[in-house]
Design a protein around this motif. Structure first.
Motif, PDB file in Angstrom:
ATOM      1  N   UNK A 192       0.850  -1.177   0.000  1.00  0.00           N
ATOM      2  CA  UNK A 192       0.043   0.018   0.040  1.00  0.00           C
ATOM      3  C   UNK A 192       0.769   1.197   0.005  1.00  0.00           C
ATOM      4  N   UNK A 193       1.933   1.108   0.840  1.00  0.00           N
ATOM      5  CA  UNK A 193       2.785   2.449   0.723  1.00  0.00           C
ATOM      6  C   UNK A 193       3.569   2.529  -0.567  1.00  0.00           C
ATOM      7  N   UNK A 194       3.953   1.549  -1.131  1.00  0.00           N
ATOM      8  CA  UNK A 194       4.737   1.704  -2.481  1.00  0.00           C
ATOM      9  C   UNK A 194       3.688   2.322  -3.323  1.00  0.00           C
ATOM     10  N   UNK A 195       2.535   2.099  -3.360  1.00  0.00           N
ATOM     11  CA  UNK A 195       1.451   2.665  -4.206  1.00  0.00           C
ATOM     12  C   UNK A 195       1.112   4.163  -3.846  1.00  0.00           C
ATOM     13  N   UNK A 196       0.962   4.241  -2.371  1.00  0.00           N
ATOM     14  CA  UNK A 196       0.845   5.693  -1.933  1.00  0.00           C
ATOM     15  C   UNK A 196       1.856   6.453  -2.327  1.00  0.00           C
ATOM     16  N   UNK A 197       3.095   5.961  -2.064  1.00  0.00           N
ATOM     17  CA  UNK A 197       4.197   7.015  -2.134  1.00  0.00           C
ATOM     18  C   UNK A 197       4.671   7.521  -3.600  1.00  0.00           C
ATOM     19  N   UNK A 198       4.190   6.337  -4.490  1.00  0.00           N
ATOM     20  CA  UNK A 198       4.233   6.851  -5.874  1.00  0.00           C
ATOM     21  C   UNK A 198       3.089   7.810  -6.400  1.00  0.00           C
ATOM     22  N   UNK A 199       1.987   7.530  -5.951  1.00  0.00           N
ATOM     23  CA  UNK A 199       0.844   8.707  -6.112  1.00  0.00           C
ATOM     24  C   UNK A 199       0.968  10.013  -5.732  1.00  0.00           C
ATOM     25  N   UNK A 200       1.651  10.166  -4.193  1.00  0.00           N
ATOM     26  CA  UNK A 200       1.924  11.344  -3.662  1.00  0.00           C
ATOM     27  C   UNK A 200       3.161  11.894  -3.971  1.00  0.00           C
ATOM     28  N   UNK A 201       4.034  11.315  -4.876  1.00  0.00           N
ATOM     29  CA  UNK A 201       5.396  11.636  -5.090  1.00  0.00           C
ATOM     30  C   UNK A 201       6.355  11.965  -4.017  1.00  0.00           C
ATOM     31  N   UNK A 202       6.263  10.768  -2.955  1.00  0.00           N
ATOM     32  CA  UNK A 202       7.276  11.078  -1.818  1.00  0.00           C
ATOM     33  C   UNK A 202       8.564  10.447  -2.153  1.00  0.00           C
ATOM     34  N   UNK A 203       9.521  10.978  -1.848  1.00  0.00           N
ATOM     35  CA  UNK A 203      11.068  10.552  -2.077  1.00  0.00           C
ATOM     36  C   UNK A 203      11.626   9.941  -0.983  1.00  0.00           C
ATOM     37  N   UNK A 204      12.036   8.964  -0.795  1.00  0.00           N
ATOM     38  CA  UNK A 204      12.667   8.640   0.423  1.00  0.00           C
ATOM     39  C   UNK A 204      14.088   8.318   0.090  1.00  0.00           C
ATOM     40  N   UNK A 205      14.901   7.768   0.999  1.00  0.00           N
ATOM     41  CA  UNK A 205      16.276   7.514   0.787  1.00  0.00           C
ATOM     42  C   UNK A 205      16.315   6.050  -0.267  1.00  0.00           C
ATOM     43  N   UNK A 265       8.626  -1.858   8.299  1.00  0.00           N
ATOM     44  CA  UNK A 265       9.895  -1.175   7.521  1.00  0.00           C
ATOM     45  C   UNK A 265      10.123   0.122   8.109  1.00  0.00           C
ATOM     46  N   UNK A 266      11.211   0.748   8.394  1.00  0.00           N
ATOM     47  CA  UNK A 266      11.207   2.258   8.842  1.00  0.00           C
ATOM     48  C   UNK A 266      10.697   3.045   8.037  1.00  0.00           C
ATOM     49  N   UNK A 267      11.270   2.825   6.638  1.00  0.00           N
ATOM     50  CA  UNK A 267      10.660   3.756   5.736  1.00  0.00           C
ATOM     51  C   UNK A 267       9.162   3.811   5.377  1.00  0.00           C
ATOM     52  N   UNK A 268       8.588   2.579   5.573  1.00  0.00           N
ATOM     53  CA  UNK A 268       7.071   2.671   5.493  1.00  0.00           C
ATOM     54  C   UNK A 268       6.309   3.179   6.751  1.00  0.00           C
ATOM     55  N   UNK A 293       7.924   5.576   8.223  1.00  0.00           N
ATOM     56  CA  UNK A 293       7.925   7.016   8.122  1.00  0.00           C
ATOM     57  C   UNK A 293       6.846   7.823   7.190  1.00  0.00           C
ATOM     58  N   UNK A 294       6.662   6.899   5.829  1.00  0.00           N
ATOM     59  CA  UNK A 294       5.679   7.351   5.186  1.00  0.00           C
ATOM     60  C   UNK A 294       4.341   7.354   5.636  1.00  0.00           C
ATOM     61  N   UNK A 295       4.197   6.225   6.673  1.00  0.00           N
ATOM     62  CA  UNK A 295       2.607   6.207   7.153  1.00  0.00           C
ATOM     63  C   UNK A 295       2.438   7.611   7.864  1.00  0.00           C
ATOM     64  N   UNK A 296       3.729   8.079   8.808  1.00  0.00           N
ATOM     65  CA  UNK A 296       3.617   8.881   9.515  1.00  0.00           C
ATOM     66  C   UNK A 296       3.305  10.336   8.939  1.00  0.00           C
ATOM     67  N   UNK A 297       4.049  10.468   7.849  1.00  0.00           N
ATOM     68  CA  UNK A 297       3.680  11.569   7.220  1.00  0.00           C
ATOM     69  C   UNK A 297       2.582  11.793   6.350  1.00  0.00           C
ATOM     70  N   UNK A 298       1.940  10.938   5.984  1.00  0.00           N
ATOM     71  CA  UNK A 298       0.554  10.767   5.651  1.00  0.00           C
ATOM     72  C   UNK A 298      -0.523  10.706   6.520  1.00  0.00           C
ATOM     73  N   UNK A 299       0.014  10.436   7.722  1.00  0.00           N
ATOM     74  CA  UNK A 299      -1.156  10.358   8.578  1.00  0.00           C
ATOM     75  C   UNK A 299      -2.023   8.923   8.403  1.00  0.00           C
ATOM     76  N   UNK A 300      -1.265   7.890   8.116  1.00  0.00           N
ATOM     77  CA  UNK A 300      -1.652   6.486   8.140  1.00  0.00           C
ATOM     78  C   UNK A 300      -1.458   5.637   9.140  1.00  0.00           C
TER      79      UNK A 300
END
Lengths: 348, 348
Positions: free
Chosen positions: B189-202, B262-265, B267-274
């Motif tokens: 889910x976060x791979x999809x959301x990160x791509x939709x929201x154009x989130x950049x991670x390490x 996963x730490x990056x997941x 982090x992305x969840x926290x960023x998006x409030x999920x």
């Protein structure tokens, strides 16, 4: 600690929203109140990701067919996408000679689709499945944003059991065989086209959508030597016979005068510049059998309510080019080709 | 007499048009050149309306599961709609304890969809099916007008055989049972959301999409006493455990510190409030078994490449209200509810 409150579904004025596909409580509610109630059976009630089902009898093989249904309009004279998606898939299983056992149904809903329409369609599916004696044992629901779908698409998958020793295939036609059709051609497609084009006739053209497994059981009991059964859906009789000619490596010659077409369907075709042989049917059957069994096969079809207008329309020939041709009423011959261009989309 | 001429498919620059769904020659061409080539097997080659298939072994039951796939975007880190629709349906069959045998695939294409994308997706499906050892035995293709779909939707139906005596169901959890997960949660889910929201991670978040039937076979060989298997897809762990709690009439208490994310997941969840517990997975498994077998089940999972991060995350409890709760890292308890509102559409 309290659980989130969720309102009851408003089946009169409500619409599908994205939460109905999100995997949360709203989806569970939609599935329970609309699909669960209509299709209710022991497998769906179980609520697992798949259904566990009795297998075919010993020695029987499985038959599987799947079809996406995108017909537009959703409701048309003689039926709707709900009964159509049941009939179409059952027929694909039945023309292989199999006894249909189970259906799976998968829904793609567009945000904003009226719940009342969904309920009406699901009720029509449930009625068609019940009449056919084939339960909908598992399903799935997805929702796409407004403008990314078209109301509702339904994919149905049918599973059947093929009795020992039965072999029907489009590859089995042999030169000399008789080609028989179970009734008038073009009714389904012209019912859809007439509604799209707002054509008015003395009486309404109605889709022939129907489940054919009962008719097929009678036919195969009478003539187990039948070689090919096929339902001429998209692309009509022309496409189906061309497919069979290719698969079997034969030619087919039809007799134009023998092909049953309802006068109103013929008139509508003429008006729209269409050939009834290219138009979809959803309750008709093509049967090919050795010539000596043609009368028995015709009699079996005509004894059934869905086959009263059955007719012997042609014969299988030797033809290295695998052409389908027609002897015209004026004594000539013309090619019966499948459509090359774009025509009649979203007919089923 | 000549047949209508039809151009070869332009697989580099061509697009889907309405004729590809019309039942005519263009459809036959599309099916042959794209689907037939990629999925090639004896059943598809036959060219009939359905596939005739060997039945399960004597005494085995059938398992059937169906899923529509509408994921957006179609291509994402770690996969695409093609492998996803194979994995998702195989997993639904496998979590019932069944050996997947066959897949049916039904395509709804939007007019204008690039043939190159279609070919890429079909190649991904074919590779996933081949890797899983499960053939695509029958299919269907429909085309809708531009603006009435969204590129491509794929419905896959899976058929499997359930070995004699095996009974897995979401209804089988008992108080005292251990709850185990096969790896990190929320990756798909976060791979999809990160791509939709154009989130950049390490480093890129990648979908975990994978076929789990190999992992499940190892697990069931090690612990045949396993009571429940389920893949936490849409709605994530929270929805799946709530479903199981309802089906089994039990409560579930999770240990927050034990849940692998996963730490990056995270982090992305926290960023998006999920909450990662609400996020879809496509290559993870929940297993519930009697507590005395938990260690053996964990060991079996960890010995497989898809289960290296497996963890025991909670236990089944007596709870008349069928709540799923979590012991937090700070010693408190909170409800783990399924989502009530609209969130995360088109994740699979």
């Amino acid at each position: 600690m309290k659980k989130a409150y969720i309102r009851p579904l408003d089946l009169r004025h409500g619409t599908v929203d994205l939460s109905h596909g999100g995997g949360g409580r709203a989806m569970v509610q939609l599935i329970g109140e609309i699909f669960g109630r209509a299709f209710d059976n022991e497998w769906l009630r179980r609520g697992d990701d798949g259904a566990v089902l009795p297998a075919p009898r010993p020695g029987e093989r499985l038959v599987v067919a799947t079809d996406a249904h995108v017909v537009s309009p959703l409701f048309f004279p003689g039926g709707d996408i709900g009964c159509l998606c049941v009939h179409g898939t059952l027929n694909d299983v039945a023309v292989m000679g199999a006894r249909p056992l189970y259906l799976a149904a998968s829904f793609i809903l567009e945000e904003g689709f009226p719940l009342a329409d969904l309920q009406r369609i699901v009720a029509s599916m449930a009625a068609a499945a019940k009449e056919a004696g084939v339960p909908v044992v598992t399903g799935d629901t997805k929702v796409v944003e407004k403008g990314k779908g078209d109301g509702i698409f339904i994919t149905t998958t049918g599973i059947g059991a093929l009795p020992v020793g039965r072999e029907l295939s489009g590859a089995n036609a042999r030169p000399g065989d008789a080609v028989i059709v179970s009734g008038t051609l073009g009714d389904h497609g012209m019912a859809i086209m007439a509604q799209r084009e707002n054509l008015a006739f003395e009486s309404e053209i109605r889709s022939d959508t129907a489940a054919l497994h009962g008719l097929i059981a009678e036919l195969l009991a009478a003539v187990p030597q039948t070689r090919v059964l096929r339902d001429p859906t998209r692309g009509g009789l022309a496409a189906t016979l061309n497919e069979i000619a290719q698969q079997s490596g034969v030619g087919i010659v039809l007799d134009e005068a023998a092909i049953p077409v309802d006068p109103q369907v013929a008139a509508a075709c003429e008006f729209l510049g269409l050939d009834p042989l290219n138009i979809a049917n959803e309750g008709k059957l093509i049967a090919i059998c050795p010539a000596q069994f043609a009368d028995a096969l015709l009699a079996a079809l005509r004894a059934h309510p869905l086959g009263t207008r059955a007719a012997r329309i042609g014969e299988v020939t030797v033809d290295a080019q695998h052409f389908v041709q027609m002897k015209t009423a004026f004594g000539g011959r013309r090619m019966v080709d499948w459509l090359a261009g774009e025509q009649l989309p979203r007919i089923c």
